[in-house]
Design an enzyme around this catalytic site. Structure first.
Site, short mmCIF file in Angstrom:
data_model
loop_
_atom_site.label_atom_id
_atom_site.label_comp_id
_atom_site.label_asym_id
_atom_site.label_seq_id
_atom_site.Cartn_x
_atom_site.Cartn_y
_atom_site.Cartn_z
N HIS A 306 0.85 -1.19 0.00
CA HIS A 306 0.00 0.00 0.00
C HIS A 306 0.88 1.23 0.00
O HIS A 306 1.95 1.22 0.60
CB HIS A 306 -0.90 0.01 1.24
CG HIS A 306 -2.06 0.93 1.10
ND1 HIS A 306 -1.99 2.26 1.41
CD2 HIS A 306 -3.32 0.71 0.66
CE1 HIS A 306 -3.16 2.82 1.17
NE2 HIS A 306 -3.98 1.92 0.70
N ASP A 363 -7.98 -5.31 0.16
CA ASP A 363 -8.49 -6.10 -0.96
C ASP A 363 -8.12 -7.57 -0.90
O ASP A 363 -8.61 -8.35 -1.70
CB ASP A 363 -7.95 -5.52 -2.28
CG ASP A 363 -8.52 -4.15 -2.54
OD1 ASP A 363 -9.70 -3.96 -2.23
OD2 ASP A 363 -7.78 -3.29 -3.02
N1 CMC Z 1 4.07 -7.52 -4.84
C1 CMC Z 1 5.42 -7.54 -5.02
N2 CMC Z 1 6.20 -6.46 -4.88
C2 CMC Z 1 5.62 -5.30 -4.55
C3 CMC Z 1 4.22 -5.20 -4.35
C4 CMC Z 1 3.45 -6.36 -4.51
N3 CMC Z 1 2.12 -6.32 -4.34
N4 CMC Z 1 3.90 -3.93 -4.04
C5 CMC Z 1 5.05 -3.23 -4.05
N5 CMC Z 1 6.09 -4.06 -4.35
C6 CMC Z 1 7.51 -3.71 -4.41
C7 CMC Z 1 7.84 -2.95 -5.69
O1 CMC Z 1 8.25 -3.81 -6.73
C8 CMC Z 1 8.91 -2.01 -5.25
O2 CMC Z 1 10.12 -2.74 -5.22
P1 CMC Z 1 11.52 -1.97 -5.51
O3 CMC Z 1 11.68 -0.95 -4.44
O4 CMC Z 1 12.52 -3.07 -5.45
O5 CMC Z 1 11.39 -1.37 -6.87
C9 CMC Z 1 8.54 -1.68 -3.80
O6 CMC Z 1 7.76 -2.79 -3.34
C10 CMC Z 1 7.73 -0.38 -3.66
O7 CMC Z 1 6.66 -0.43 -4.59
P2 CMC Z 1 5.97 0.85 -5.24
O8 CMC Z 1 5.20 0.43 -6.44
O9 CMC Z 1 7.01 1.91 -5.42
O10 CMC Z 1 5.02 1.31 -4.08
P3 CMC Z 1 3.78 2.23 -4.24
O11 CMC Z 1 3.56 2.85 -2.89
O12 CMC Z 1 3.94 3.17 -5.40
O13 CMC Z 1 2.61 1.21 -4.63
C11 CMC Z 1 0.71 -0.17 -4.60
C12 CMC Z 1 1.56 0.85 -3.82
C13 CMC Z 1 -0.56 -0.45 -3.80
C14 CMC Z 1 0.31 0.39 -5.97
C15 CMC Z 1 1.54 -1.47 -4.77
O14 CMC Z 1 1.91 -1.99 -3.52
C16 CMC Z 1 0.81 -2.54 -5.59
O15 CMC Z 1 0.84 -2.50 -6.82
N6 CMC Z 1 0.07 -3.48 -4.90
C17 CMC Z 1 -0.75 -4.45 -5.60
C18 CMC Z 1 -2.05 -3.80 -5.97
C19 CMC Z 1 -2.98 -3.62 -4.78
O16 CMC Z 1 -3.17 -4.52 -3.99
N7 CMC Z 1 -3.60 -2.44 -4.70
C20 CMC Z 1 -4.59 -2.13 -3.68
C21 CMC Z 1 -4.22 -1.00 -2.81
S1 CMC Z 1 -5.35 -0.90 -1.40
C22 CMC Z 1 -6.84 -0.42 -2.07
C23 CMC Z 1 -6.89 1.02 -2.41
O17 CMC Z 1 -6.61 1.86 -1.54
O18 CMC Z 1 -7.28 1.31 -3.54
#
Ligand code: CMC
Length: 428
Positions: A306, A363
């Site tokens: 998240h 989720d």
């Molecule tokens: N599985 C594997 N690796 C992950 C995941 C995941 N679900 N989420 C983040 N990472 C890794 C990512 O690859 C990155 O690694 P590195 O630093 O080595 O490049 C690191 O963790 C940070 O990720 P980020 O994408 O920079 O983090 P963010 O804060 O921009 O993204 C997120 C947050 C929710 C988009 C992401 O965690 C994700 O895509 N999760 C899966 C989708 C999901 O479940 N979304 C629902 C969010 S809750 C409902 C809502 O509020 O809408």
């Protein structure tokens, strides 16, 4: 406002910027005069370090896994309150008295029907349209029907529009579902609660009445509470940005629905369930964990991680318990739930997920519950939109009532060509 100032020195010139205090949470540096004083903007794609407004609705401490609505912890609200009460709280700032709650429920109940002509809108969509596509269109179209509640400068009209949106969303969501399965629309019934009414409009058919089970109604109500608001997330910021130009509330909420549809936001519950189904059995989990950790593989564990929570999402705690209750009540032994629990355990003990602070989010378990209740996966994001409508509406109202409100207009770091002369086509 704190007495402390942030000092910024650029090329020998030094300026002070006020540090602002909220009631709780990180302080913010007021950079509103930055451009005038330095000729520079701040650069923050994805707004990871930028507060776009002040708000008294929702507080999140992502490191501690805390979520408060108007000061009340989400766990207490989910366990002891009702969705209608949480709607009142978000809209009005305080929990309602018995009478206030009864009046509010009465008002919402009496706004649940939609203009009959709106039903013809649905017939313009293909039967296989994604229900979120239908939601974007039909909710936006409400502004063409309810002209008496689109004057955003009139607080009474804003209130009526807010009530209409909260009340009509379940009716529209149920109609979107009915249309996709080729069944007749079911009109709302005023003797049922908000949530029971929605379940009935979704699952009853003229040939057979649907008796909402109290355990299922309670689970659904909890899911609505858990999704009611979440601070300045992508769809809420979209609603605020759309609203900042003076657009009417129905158009703004349609914009929020469009943003929510994406798989990184509201679409994640659909994606999480699809992922659990694809994994299928516990023995396949290590393979998917390895894929999630592989930098060359775009696969991510859906329902994990998240932007704000770097701890267990407090909503996921309630969701996991609710999933257990619903499956027990329905007598369903869903292997997907076993996969989810095992996957969670493995990920929580894996150094990759520990280091990156990736925990289950809201989720991760919601899809298991919604699927057990009988919703097809395409409806999951629609249910999120239904529940989030109150948050969008409350945030929109808060913004419009703020005398300091301005049109939202971010700036950019320009990286395109510098000025050059036009070349006629025959000379190119
Ligand atoms: N599985 C594997 N690796 C992950 C995941 C995941 N679900 N989420 C983040 N990472 C890794 C990512 O690859 C990155 O690694 P590195 O630093 O080595 O490049 C690191 O963790 C940070 O990720 P980020 O994408 O920079 O983090 P963010 O804060 O921009 O993204 C997120 C947050 C929710 C988009 C992401 O965690 C994700 O895509 N999760 C899966 C989708 C999901 O479940 N979304 C629902 C969010 S809750 C409902 C809502 O509020 O809408």
């Amino acid at each position: 406002m704190s007495d402390n100032k942030a000092n910024l020195t650029i090329g020998g010139a030094s300026n002070d910027y006020a540090i602002m205090d909220g009631t709780v949470g990180p302080q913010v540096i007021d950079v509103r005069k930055l451009y005038a004083q330095t000729g520079m903007f701040t650069y923050d794609p994805g707004f990871t370090s930028t507060a776009s407004c002040d708000s008294g609705l929702t507080y999140i401490d992502g490191d501690a896994g805390v979520l408060l609505h108007r000061g009340y912890p989400i766990g207490q609200l989910a366990e002891q309150s009702s969705f209608m009460e949480v709607c009142y709280l978000l809209l009005n700032g305080e929990l309602p008295s018995k009478k206030e709650l009864a009046d509010f429920v009465n008002t919402i109940t009496r706004h649940t029907m939609v203009h009959e002509q709106l039903t013809t809108f649905f017939r313009g969509f293909r039967r296989d349209a994604h229900p979120m596509a239908i939601m974007c269109g039909v909710v936006g179209a409400l502004s063409a029907f309810y002209h008496d509640s689109t004057d955003i400068n009139d607080p009474e009209q804003r209130k009526i529009a807010s009530h209409r949106l909260i009340a009509k969303m379940p009716t529209i969501a149920a109609m979107a579902y009915k249309y996709s399965v080729g069944q007749p629309f079911v009109y709302p019934r005023n003797d049922l609660s908000y949530t029971a009414n929605f379940l009935r409009m979704t699952f009853s058919v003229p040939a057979e009445e649907y008796e909402p089970d109290p355990v299922i109604v309670d689970a659904m109500d909890k899911i609505f509470i858990l999704h009611a608001d979440h601070e300045q997330n992508a769809s809420t910021s979209t609603v605020r940005l759309a609203g900042s130009s003076g657009a009417n509330p129905f158009a703004c909420i349609a914009a929020g629905i469009a943003c929510l549809w994406g798989p990184a936001h509201g679409g994640a519950n659909e994606a999480a369930l699809n992922m659990l189904r694809e994994i299928g059995t516990v023995d396949k989990i290590p393979e998917y964990i390895a894929r999630a950790k592989n930098k060359d593989d775009p696969f991510r564990l859906m329902g994990f991680g998240h932007r704000v929570y770097k701890n267990y999402d407090p909503r996921a705690t309630v969701m996991q318990k609710t999933a257990k209750d619903v499956l027990a009540k329905l007598g369903v032994s869903d292997p997907i739930f076993d996969v989810a629990k095992e996957l969670e355990q493995i990920a929580l003990n894996d150094p990759y997920f520990i280091e990156k602070k990736l925990y289950p989010n809201v989720d991760f378990y919601s899809g298991v519950i919604l699927s057990a209740i009988g919703f097809p996966t395409e409806m999951f994001t629609v249910l999120f939109a239904l529940a989030r409508t109150v948050g969008w509406v409350a945030q929109w109202n808060e913004m419009i009532s703020d005398p300091a409100q301005k049109i939202g207009r971010p700036r950019q770091l320009y990286t395109g060509p510098t000025e050059r002369d036009y070349v006629p086509v025959e000379k190119r």
